[in-house]
Design an enzyme around this catalytic site. Structure first.
Site, PDB file in Angstrom:
ATOM      1  CG  ASP A  16      -2.047  -1.044   1.020  1.00  0.00           C
ATOM      2  OD1 ASP A  16      -2.934  -0.829   0.177  1.00  0.00           O
ATOM      3  OD2 ASP A  16      -2.001  -2.073   1.716  1.00  0.00           O
ATOM      4  NE  ARG A  97       0.509   4.057  13.389  1.00  0.00           N
ATOM      5  CZ  ARG A  97       1.335   3.015  13.457  1.00  0.00           C
ATOM      6  NH1 ARG A  97       2.550   3.151  13.967  1.00  0.00           N
ATOM      7  NH2 ARG A  97       0.969   1.832  13.010  1.00  0.00           N
ATOM      8  CG  ASP A 126      -2.555   3.282  13.048  1.00  0.00           C
ATOM      9  OD1 ASP A 126      -2.402   3.575  14.247  1.00  0.00           O
ATOM     10  OD2 ASP A 126      -2.368   2.134  12.605  1.00  0.00           O
ATOM     11  CB  SER A 177      -3.760  -6.484   9.032  1.00  0.00           C
ATOM     12  OG  SER A 177      -3.333  -5.191   9.378  1.00  0.00           O
TER      13      SER A 177
HETATM   14  N1  ARG Z   1      -6.137  -1.365  17.040  1.00  0.00           N
HETATM   15  C1  ARG Z   1      -4.824  -1.009  17.427  1.00  0.00           C
HETATM   16  C2  ARG Z   1      -4.710   0.483  17.607  1.00  0.00           C
HETATM   17  O1  ARG Z   1      -5.540   1.196  17.131  1.00  0.00           O
HETATM   18  C3  ARG Z   1      -3.798  -1.536  16.454  1.00  0.00           C
HETATM   19  C4  ARG Z   1      -3.759  -0.844  15.133  1.00  0.00           C
HETATM   20  C5  ARG Z   1      -2.790  -1.500  14.218  1.00  0.00           C
HETATM   21  N2  ARG Z   1      -2.505  -0.660  13.085  1.00  0.00           N
HETATM   22  C6  ARG Z   1      -2.286  -1.118  11.868  1.00  0.00           C
HETATM   23  N3  ARG Z   1      -2.062  -0.255  10.924  1.00  0.00           N
HETATM   24  N4  ARG Z   1      -2.300  -2.413  11.597  1.00  0.00           N
HETATM   25  O2  ARG Z   1      -3.816   0.949  18.249  1.00  0.00           O
END
Ligand code: ARG
Length: 401
Positions: A16, A97, A126, A177
């Site tokens: 991506d 992040r 994210d 993922s």
């Molecule tokens: N749900 C978790 C969070 O919001 C993990 C997110 C994982 N992010 C990803 N791009 N796979 O912190």
């Protein structure tokens, strides 16, 4: 909003974010894409990722080691805050992040870019964290989010990439993922989307199964100064080494797995698997030391504010005013969080077996003891209880009438 000329793209090396490079240039007319890949201790080899960005059309490919600030400026504050989203998730992804966003903005300034870009979809947390952070740090920069708008399926994305000379993923595509860094791994999608299906053992990498964990328990002593973990078994360690060793210790005993349904910022419930062995171990120890060293009212107030701290970090508000205000309270409380906690690791469990503080313990043996040394004035309790119970007795009497 006019066209962007030069964009700094948050880059992971995956399909991506790779496709984002030609897409930004061909579809959105961006003249130059500079990528940034962060080393957050995820253990990936970064040189192939750096090269892949160039092969995908980036004019410049930057990799940066952010491990040290990640631990000292993001993980340690989370430990001091005992931050557990919805009481369970220690924010291993969420904490990274705002740091990545900060570095993207710095690079944008260095290279004179007028935009930053990321490959997050429109369904996740994210995107919220990146967009809010960038908006706070650099309101003048455009934020370009191709994956939120291109509407391509996974297959279409791969095909688009192939037309631009981006090789499709060679290895058999895992159905999962995964996001990972030194604090932990999050695993989603594939068979895990059914919240009633037990996660297969193959998804884990930082923790062993309870079956594979050693039969013998191991006790670890964690030392804290002003709320920060500083030593394991009496050995002083720098923050990054301490996290690495805590991961190995706890993960080696099968501690640190989570299987939960959580509430995302965008209103979706999602099933998430995490393994965050070191962070969970350290938060557990830190909470315990606070029970010994913080006054009751401070402790209770802090426990409430901790939930708000975890919520706002999860929800992308790291650079907001509540975060700053809560940090002020938390920092003041941590002055007295000095001492150590012993935890027994055994077969997936981490059990506190001892806590001590030479300088800040509020545990007073002459008050607590039932033995001869007892100095508590037992008769004083009578007057206290007369007053304490008065409203209850008055109310109960009125109800009897
Ligand atoms: N749900 C978790 C969070 O919001 C993990 C997110 C994982 N992010 C990803 N791009 N796979 O912190």
């Amino acid at each position: 909003m006019g066209r962007a000329k030069k964009a700094v793209l948050a880059y992971s090396g995956g399909v991506d974010t790779s496709v984002c490079i030609p897409y930004l240039m061909q579809e959105w007319g961006v003249e130059e894409v500079i990528t940034f890949a962060a080393d957050l201790g995820q253990g990936d080899e970064l040189e192939p990722i750096r090269q892949k960005a160039l092969d995908s059309g980036a004019s410049q490919s930057i990799v940066g080691d952010l491990i040290e600030p990640f631990i000292t400026e993001f993980a340690f504050p989370a430990i001091r805050a005992n931050a557990l989203y919805e009481g369970r998730y220690p924010l291993s992804t969420a904490l990274a992040r705002p740091l990545i966003a900060r570095r993207l903005v710095e690079i944008a300034r260095e290279v004179g870019a007028d935009a930053v870009a990321h490959g997050c979809t429109g369904k996740g947390n994210d995107q919220v964290r990146f967009d809010v952070a960038i908006g706070a740090l650099a309101p003048d920069l455009k934020v370009l989010t191709p994956a939120r708008e291109w509407g391509m399926s996974r297959e279409e994305t791969i095909a688009y990439g192939e037309r631009c000379g981006i090789p499709s993923p060679v290895s058999k595509k895992s159905p999962y993922s995964i996001d990972l860094n030194l604090l932990g791994r999050s695993i989603e999608a594939g068979p895990l989307e059914d919240p009633n299906v037990e996660p297969p053992e193959e998804i884990y990498a930082m923790t062993v199964s309870v079956d594979a964990a050693p039969a013998a328990p191991q006790i670890v002593e964690i030392g804290f100064e002003q709320g920060n973990p500083v030593s394991l078994d009496g050995v002083r360690l720098d923050p990054v080494s301490l996290i690495r060793q805590a991961n190995a210790l706890a993960g080696g005993h099968g501690f640190g797995r989570l299987d939960m349904v959580e509430n995302r910022v965008v209103g979706i419930k999602s099933r998430e698997i995490y393994e965050t062995p070191g962070l969970l171990l350290l938060i557990k120890a830190h909470q315990e030391l606070e029970s010994l060293t913080l006054a009751a009212d401070v402790l209770r107030t802090k426990r409430q504010l901790e939930q708000q701290w975890a919520d706002l970090v999860y929800q992308g508000l790291w650079y907001g005013p509540l975060k700053e205000a809560l940090d002020g309270f938390i920092e003041r409380t941590q002055q007295s969080v000095n001492g150590s906690v012993r935890i027994k690791l055994h077969k997936g469990n981490a059990t506190v077996v001892g806590r001590s503080s030479a300088t800040n313990s509020l545990y007073v043996p002459t008050m607590a003891t039932y033995d001869a040394g007892d100095q508590f004035d037992h008769r004083a309790a009578e007057g206290f209880i007369y007053v304490w119970g008065l409203p209850t007795r008055l109310w109960a009497a009125s109800r009897r009438r």
